[in-house]
Write an enzyme that holds these catalytic residues in place. Structure first.
Site, PDB file in Angstrom:
ATOM      1  N   LYS A 114      32.110  33.517  28.784  1.00  0.00           N
ATOM      2  CA  LYS A 114      33.430  34.125  28.954  1.00  0.00           C
ATOM      3  C   LYS A 114      33.691  34.533  30.392  1.00  0.00           C
ATOM      4  O   LYS A 114      34.809  34.411  30.880  1.00  0.00           O
ATOM      5  CB  LYS A 114      33.598  35.331  28.026  1.00  0.00           C
ATOM      6  CG  LYS A 114      33.798  34.936  26.572  1.00  0.00           C
ATOM      7  CD  LYS A 114      34.318  36.099  25.756  1.00  0.00           C
ATOM      8  CE  LYS A 114      34.603  35.685  24.323  1.00  0.00           C
ATOM      9  NZ  LYS A 114      35.022  36.820  23.489  1.00  0.00           N
ATOM     10  N   LYS A 201      35.635  21.431  17.080  1.00  0.00           N
ATOM     11  CA  LYS A 201      35.920  22.465  16.082  1.00  0.00           C
ATOM     12  C   LYS A 201      37.393  22.854  16.107  1.00  0.00           C
ATOM     13  O   LYS A 201      38.008  22.871  17.166  1.00  0.00           O
ATOM     14  CB  LYS A 201      35.093  23.708  16.443  1.00  0.00           C
ATOM     15  CG  LYS A 201      34.215  24.222  15.309  1.00  0.00           C
ATOM     16  CD  LYS A 201      33.328  25.336  15.783  1.00  0.00           C
ATOM     17  CE  LYS A 201      33.974  26.694  15.632  1.00  0.00           C
ATOM     18  NZ  LYS A 201      33.071  27.797  15.988  1.00  0.00           N
ATOM     19  N   LYS A 204      41.952  27.742  18.277  1.00  0.00           N
ATOM     20  CA  LYS A 204      43.239  28.036  18.880  1.00  0.00           C
ATOM     21  C   LYS A 204      43.231  27.765  20.368  1.00  0.00           C
ATOM     22  O   LYS A 204      44.213  27.320  20.932  1.00  0.00           O
ATOM     23  CB  LYS A 204      43.566  29.509  18.657  1.00  0.00           C
ATOM     24  CG  LYS A 204      44.604  29.726  17.595  1.00  0.00           C
ATOM     25  CD  LYS A 204      44.962  31.175  17.481  1.00  0.00           C
ATOM     26  CE  LYS A 204      45.481  31.742  18.783  1.00  0.00           C
ATOM     27  NZ  LYS A 204      45.512  33.202  18.801  1.00  0.00           N
TER      28      LYS A 204
END
Ligand code: TRP
Length: 338
Positions: A114, A201, A204
């Protein structure tokens, strides 16, 4: 009714907008099913949602929206709480900060991923201490309810291991086996892939066409299924990822008989992908339409739903308060009783 012999399950989810079929079949449906067998506590963790740059105008709405959706798909309102309504989580989080090594956090894969992603952003490269510290708050989420099992995806294993390390270090320092060691609960759940690119996968972050919103428009859901990638034209002995994905969705949505029947047709070499898509579309639409109807019903009296969640949060908070009181005592903080 809670039964003292039943094992405790805790899991949490971040309020980051739209629920899609991947989240639902991969995690939330499992939450619903686990309620039969365990004492379950499920949190919508709004404090966690603040660790990455976010829109202050949307957080609260996303929180209530997610709660509405969780109830609509079958999570019992009594089992739900909002993290920021149970401030003991953050208080215990502070205490655990002092039982966690810096290096344990900087080497977390999710933090590395991240923060790297954030570094590549053009608009803001800001990386908060919250992002680094997030697994400590997660540890507090888990240990405060003395959960036996934590249903999460494999991507959370490292965080769970940290929670066991912190629990162990805490127990050692206070000289008592106070915290139970939480275990991950890896129920086999179907991994739903993007219908636009079945090698990745459903998610969003990959963009609009890569996820099917559970509460989205029926026409759009059907269109996405109709235009699902089936195979790339290569002749293959094995089933293509796109066809596998459609079969997984069909099975996951409960159309077992139809699934088996079409699988036989496939094995005989006679399956028309169009038929498979129609079957998936019908089954998914039936399921999501029911969820949407439930959602409308909840929204018809939004106030009542909010009151109910505030009430369940305050019930759940009692357990958290009990733990925190004992913890403060054990670590040598001044206690009102003295
Ligand atoms: N870290 C989890 C995620 O990103 C969310 C989470 C926060 C969580 N606290 C938790 C999951 C406690 C399980 C238990 O998905």
């Amino acid at each position: 009714m809670s039964d003292s012999k039943r094992k405790k399950v805790l899991s949490c989810i971040q309020p980051t907008g739209d629920m899609h079929l991947g989240n639902y079949f991969g995690a939330v449906k499992n939450w619903v099913d686990l309620q039969e067998k365990y004492d379950c506590v499920y949190g919508v963790v709004d404090y966690h949602a603040m660790t990455m740059p976010y829109d202050v105008k949307k957080l609260r709405t996303n929180t209530w929206d997610l709660l509405t959706n969780l109830i609509a798909v079958g999570v019992k309102p009594d089992n739900l709480f909002i993290q920021s309504l149970v401030p003991e989580h953050t208080e215990l989080g502070w205490i655990f900060n002092c039982f966690c090594g810096m290096g344990e956090l900087t080497r977390m894969t999710q933090f590395k991923d991240k923060s790297q992603k954030q570094n590549e952003e053009k608009s803001s490269k800001f990386i908060s201490v919250g992002l680094l510290d997030y697994p400590v708050l997660q540890t507090a989420d888990i240990l405060i309810y003395k959960a036996d099992f934590v249903p999460v995806g494999k991507d959370q294993d490292q965080h769970l291991e940290l929670s066991r390390n912190i629990a162990g270090r805490f127990n050692h320092q206070v000289g008592k086996e106070y915290f139970v060691m939480p275990q991950g609960l890896h129920t086999e759940t179907p991994k739903i892939m993007s219908t636009a690119d079945p090698t990745r996968k459903m998610s969003k972050s990959a963009g609009e066409k890569h996820y099917i919103a559970v509460f989205g428009d029926e026409k759009r859901i059907l269109k996405q299924i109709r235009s699902a990638v089936t195979d790339t034209g290569e002749v293959s002995e094995t089933m293509s990822p796109g066809v596998q994905n459609l079969f997984s969705m069909l099975k996951a949505s409960g159309a077992t008989e139809h699934h088996n029947q079409l699988m036989d047709t496939y094995n005989d070499g006679n399956l028309r992908y169009g038929d498979l898509k129609v079957a998936v579309g019908e089954s998914i639409a039936k399921m999501t339409n029911q969820f949407k109807a439930n959602r409308e019903e909840i929204l018809a009296d939004k106030r009542a739903m909010k009151d109910q969640i505030k009430q369940s949060s305050s019930e759940i908070r009692k357990k958290a308060q009990e733990t925190l009181k004992e913890v403060k005592d054990l670590v040598g903080l001044v206690n009102v009783r003295y």
